[in-house]
Structure formats: C-alpha cells, structure tokens
Design a protein around this motif. Structure first.
Motif, PDB file in Angstrom:
ATOM      1  N   THR A   6      26.168  41.376  35.957  1.00 19.30           N
ATOM      2  CA  THR A   6      27.592  41.084  36.126  1.00 19.30           C
ATOM      3  C   THR A   6      27.836  39.600  36.369  1.00 19.30           C
TER       4      THR A   6
ATOM      5  N   GLY B 169      30.816  37.223  38.637  1.00 22.43           N
ATOM      6  CA  GLY B 169      31.861  37.356  39.650  1.00 22.43           C
ATOM      7  C   GLY B 169      31.353  38.120  40.859  1.00 22.43           C
TER       8      GLY B 169
ATOM      9  N   VAL C 156      30.597  40.951  43.483  1.00 21.08           N
ATOM     10  CA  VAL C 156      30.449  42.408  43.411  1.00 21.08           C
ATOM     11  C   VAL C 156      30.788  42.974  44.786  1.00 21.08           C
TER      12      VAL C 156
ATOM     13  N   PHE D 223      34.433  42.456  39.439  1.00 18.89           N
ATOM     14  CA  PHE D 223      33.511  41.643  38.660  1.00 18.89           C
ATOM     15  C   PHE D 223      33.652  41.977  37.187  1.00 18.89           C
TER      16      PHE D 223
END
Length: 197
Positions: free
Chosen positions: A27, A29, A31, A71
């Motif tokens: 991912t 961003g 989490v 995310f």
C-alpha cells in the motif's frame, strides 16, 4: 527421527487465493486499522500488520469515499517468504525477504499480527494443524507443496483473517477469534536457521 531443521521450511501464505503480505509492502499512505477485540474499537497503525488485499476497483473507490480505507493500493510486491522455524514447542515465523527481512511475526497486545524487529522476546509461537483433519502439521510427513492449514498461538488462540471492508483483511489472534484457513505453499524444505537464501 526428524530433526528441528528437517521440520523447518520456507513458505508463502494465502487466504482465498489472495497472498498474505505486510501492509506497508502492498500500500501507499497511512494504514489505519481497527483494534479487533476491544469495545469500543480504536484506531491502530497497521503499516506492519500482515494481511491481504482483494477488493475490486469499485470496492476501493467505495472504501475511500466512505472513509473506510485510509490508504491506496501500491504495486504488487514479491510474495512474502516466511521461514517456519520448528522446535518441539511449535513454530516461530521469520521474514526472509523484502523490507522486513530478518524480522519476526508477533501477535501484539491488541491481538493484531505484525512484522517487527526481534529484540528482547522471540516471535510468537504457533501450532500448525491440517485444516481437514485437525492433526498437527509435519512437513516431513506431508506430500505436495500446498496444504490448507490453521494456526493457533501457544495459548490456544486461533489466527483469523479479520475483515477490512471492502478491500481485504488483516491477521488477528485472540481468544474470541474464529479459525481461518490459510493455504501454505512450501518453497524450500529442510532449511537451517543460518541459511538466508
């Protein structure tokens, strides 16, 4: 008689066809996850949590629009290679590739399964059973490289894939968890602790 090395192996894990990996490898961003076993639930940092992503593009859009997902999906990472180190007490799991190479798999105080550095304590101790028979898993007596398994920690708490609606799930382990079945795919057998290949 099998030795500890003979019963140790490297494998990947999947749930319903989706590979298990560490969220920060899958991912971009922040989490943010919910604590799985506390009421009311509270937000926890899930960057180091093991889980899976299986949502469609529409699921991702819905999740982000409704604030359910903090995310974005990143590039698909290499499969997470886990070293299952055997002892008579059970298995400890160590990460053998990627950004978390050398870290262990731990269950934290909130019941979430994370990759983390090995410092004062060893990684969580797990018991592995065959999903169908419930018998203990022994790689030296197992034919084929793919098996459906279930994991419990040394306290008897089952490992569960906790839903991350609508895009996947994350691994948790606590007394109230339900048992989830994982597909274990063996990559290498008879692996010594010092062999980092």
């Amino acid at each position: 008689m099998s030795t500890d090395v003979a019963r140790s192996f490297i494998a990947t894990l999947q749930h319903d066809g989706s590979p298990i990996n560490v969220f920060d490898a899958m991912t971009t961003g922040p989490v943010i996850l919910e604590s799985p076993n506390q009421t009311p639930a509270f937000a926890i940092d899930g960057a180091r949590t093991l889980g899976l992503l299986d949502g469609s593009d529409a699921d991702w859009q819905l999740g982000q629009e409704q604030g359910l997902v903090t995310f974005s999906k990143g590039p698909e990472p290499a499969p997470l290679m886990l070293y299952f180190r055997y002892s008579q007490a059970g298995y400890r799991l160590y990460i053998r590739n990627g950004t978390h190479l050398g870290e262990g798999v731990f269950c934290n105080a909130y019941g979430v399964v994370n990759a983390q550095l090995i410092e004062a304590t060893d990684p969580t101790l797990w018991l592995i059973t065959h999903e169908q028979s419930g018998k203990p898993f022994d790689v030296t007596e197992t034919e084929g490289d793919s098996q459906d398994i279930q994991l419990t920690n040394r306290h008897g708490h089952p490992l569960q894939v906790h839903g991350l609606y609508p895009v996947g799930g994350y691994l948790v382990c606590h007394a109230a968890a339900g048992k989830s079945t994982l597909r274990l795919s063996i990559v290498a057998r008879n692996v010594d602790w010092l062999n980092t290949d």
